[in-house]
Motif scaffolding. Sequence first.
Motif, short mmCIF file in Angstrom:
data_model
loop_
_atom_site.label_atom_id
_atom_site.label_comp_id
_atom_site.label_asym_id
_atom_site.label_seq_id
_atom_site.Cartn_x
_atom_site.Cartn_y
_atom_site.Cartn_z
N ASP A 126 0.82 -1.04 0.11
CA ASP A 126 0.45 -0.46 -0.26
C ASP A 126 0.77 1.51 0.07
N VAL A 127 1.89 1.24 1.13
CA VAL A 127 2.81 2.29 0.72
C VAL A 127 3.06 2.74 -0.79
N ALA A 128 4.02 1.71 -0.82
CA ALA A 128 4.72 1.27 -2.24
C ALA A 128 4.05 2.17 -3.62
N GLN A 129 2.85 1.99 -3.25
CA GLN A 129 1.85 2.12 -4.97
C GLN A 129 1.66 3.23 -4.84
N GLU A 130 0.92 4.00 -3.24
CA GLU A 130 0.75 5.01 -3.22
C GLU A 130 2.66 6.21 -3.41
N ALA A 131 3.32 5.74 -2.99
CA ALA A 131 4.52 6.11 -3.52
C ALA A 131 5.08 6.20 -4.86
N LYS A 132 4.40 5.69 -5.77
CA LYS A 132 4.10 5.51 -7.30
C LYS A 132 3.51 6.72 -7.86
N LEU A 133 2.29 6.98 -7.26
CA LEU A 133 1.04 7.65 -7.71
C LEU A 133 1.98 8.86 -8.25
N ASP A 134 2.19 9.15 -6.67
CA ASP A 134 3.31 11.08 -6.38
C ASP A 134 4.15 10.69 -7.17
N LEU A 135 4.79 9.59 -7.52
CA LEU A 135 6.20 10.16 -7.55
C LEU A 135 5.69 9.83 -9.49
N ILE A 136 4.54 9.68 -9.96
CA ILE A 136 3.98 10.08 -11.01
C ILE A 136 3.99 11.63 -11.46
N CYS A 137 3.08 11.98 -10.09
CA CYS A 137 2.39 13.26 -10.25
C CYS A 137 3.51 14.10 -10.29
N ARG A 138 4.38 14.00 -9.76
CA ARG A 138 5.19 14.56 -8.68
C ARG A 138 6.49 14.91 -10.79
N LYS A 139 6.37 13.46 -10.92
CA LYS A 139 6.98 13.86 -12.75
C LYS A 139 6.39 15.10 -13.60
N LEU A 140 5.59 14.37 -13.69
CA LEU A 140 3.82 15.62 -14.34
C LEU A 140 3.90 16.75 -14.15
N ARG A 141 4.78 17.33 -13.01
CA ARG A 141 4.49 18.61 -11.88
C ARG A 141 3.50 19.07 -12.46
N LEU A 142 2.24 17.95 -11.85
CA LEU A 142 0.74 18.77 -11.52
C LEU A 142 0.69 19.81 -10.54
N LYS A 143 -0.68 20.33 -11.00
CA LYS A 143 -0.61 21.63 -9.89
C LYS A 143 -1.97 21.92 -10.09
N PRO A 144 -3.01 22.90 -8.82
CA PRO A 144 -4.28 22.67 -9.16
C PRO A 144 -4.43 23.14 -10.42
N GLY A 145 -6.23 22.80 -11.50
CA GLY A 145 -6.79 23.31 -12.20
C GLY A 145 -5.87 22.32 -13.69
N ASP A 146 -4.59 21.58 -13.73
CA ASP A 146 -4.37 20.74 -14.93
C ASP A 146 -5.47 20.10 -15.23
N ARG A 147 -5.71 19.94 -16.48
CA ARG A 147 -6.01 19.11 -17.37
C ARG A 147 -5.76 17.22 -16.80
N LEU A 148 -5.70 16.43 -16.75
CA LEU A 148 -5.32 15.10 -16.87
C LEU A 148 -5.70 14.21 -17.64
N LEU A 149 -4.78 13.48 -18.10
CA LEU A 149 -5.40 12.42 -19.19
C LEU A 149 -4.66 11.07 -18.46
N ASP A 150 -5.28 9.95 -18.37
CA ASP A 150 -4.80 8.55 -17.94
C ASP A 150 -5.05 7.87 -18.90
N ILE A 151 -4.00 7.10 -19.61
CA ILE A 151 -4.67 6.53 -21.01
C ILE A 151 -4.59 5.02 -20.41
N GLY A 152 -5.80 4.27 -20.18
CA GLY A 152 -5.33 2.66 -19.71
C GLY A 152 -5.30 2.74 -18.12
N CYS A 153 -6.20 3.08 -17.88
CA CYS A 153 -6.62 3.68 -16.25
C CYS A 153 -6.66 3.35 -14.83
N GLY A 154 -7.08 1.83 -16.16
CA GLY A 154 -7.09 0.37 -14.24
C GLY A 154 -8.30 0.81 -14.30
N TRP A 155 -8.26 0.69 -12.66
CA TRP A 155 -8.99 1.35 -11.92
C TRP A 155 -9.42 2.25 -10.32
#
Length: 483
Positions: A220-249
């Motif tokens: 659980d901890v490692a998967q949340e860290a992975k999601l956060d790493l993706i968000c950081r690499k994308l430099r997400l910020k409030p208001g951004d429109r994000l698309l996840d291709i093949g979004c799973g669950w």
Amino acid sequence: MFHPFASIADQLASRGVQERIAQLSLFLMSTAHAELEAANVRAYDGALSRCRAVLAALLGEPHERSFDVKFWDGSIDRGNSPRSPFTLVLNRPASLRRMLLPPNELSLVESYISGDVEIEGSMEAASSLAEAIGDRVRSPLAVARLISLVLRLPGKADDDLADVRFPERARKLGPRHTPVRDAAAIHFHYDVGNSFYKLWLDRRMVYSCAYFRSPDDSLDVAQEAKLDLICRKLRLKPGDRLLDIGCGWGGLIIYAAEHYGVDATGITLSENQATFAEERIDEAGLADRCRVAIRDYRTLTSRDGYDKIASIGMVEHVGISHLPVYFESAYRALKPGGLFLNHGIVSLGEARPKSAREKVFRKFWKADAFIDKYVFPDGKLTATDDVISAAEASGFEVRDVESLREHYAMTLRHWVQSLEENSREALSLVGNHTFRVWRLYMAASAHAFTTAAINIVQTLLAKPDAHGHSNIPLTRDDLYASS
């Protein structure tokens, strides 16, 4: 009516020999039974000796092997390790014939899926058997010798695995990677059932490589860290429109909406996944800025206009022939100055030159048949340079590439452990054949990542604006700053 045997019976009875007949009958029956038992023992002994001869030719004598072999009669040939990592169990005399005829990887895995062969202990360690056997059958002479030995083994294999193969009717829907056939392949893999995946995935149902800051991290901890790493690499910020291709669950889009304030859309071809994701979005109260659609990536257009795009574990389904279409679709849907994170498995072997002999052997060995028939139909791993070349040809600029190979091996071990711990419930949900397919597939994948046969690579791509700006900081410091 006169019957000659009646006269004889009367004479025998009159002489008082019925008791002797009974005794003789019992003696003959016991003798026949003993002879039958002896014949069975001789047959079993013959089968055992022939199996041992095949195993010795293929994997060495018991003292040369690191694992144990258990036979159908309970006898065990101990290997050279006091703590054998696994035991190869041959459940019947015909098991080894099914395992090795024809001598290729598909026969090996089907002998396990069918239940002819069992693995007690570490399935990941047992995955090395395919490589060990493959190394022994690389010459025509070795193959001929092996077949001559295997043909002496008893039994005949029954084909009882049609219920867990990708159906042939689906392969007739069109050429590989047409939308209708891709949809069928996605349904085959992902619609095994949400309840089955829940047994061994983390609480967010993230079906991709986790990110372990420490080997002691929980999944659980490692998967949340992975999601956060993706968000950081994308430099997400409030208001951004994000698309996840093949979004799973929906794990990434929900996390990004919750923690980074983005407006997130996920697309998938799996109705099971979409329904589950929408339920979780509603439970989280995010329906106003988080959604999932059943949509093919090829339908993306410039009108979609996303600031950031992620694709996590999707590129493996695309196929090398469709990589240009895949990246062109993402490029169209991304605004100038936007970022695209592509996260996918690649093959290290695909990049290396192969001799004509190696190509012939791979075809003979059916190296990809298990995955194609039972796990990811039409999927094909490509080399890293194929992915990057296609991305750059579509107009993207490569800004960062990171390997997470060791992380995926650790992730898979968590999945296999959870699946095995929940085996009783898994068997009730999907049956024995499907359970065995998934146990083998994930354990073998862990072995492949551990031995550097395959890799998992995150590639950060930019779509520079008209002035060449990619909106990337000068350093990576922001990626690793404390939350």
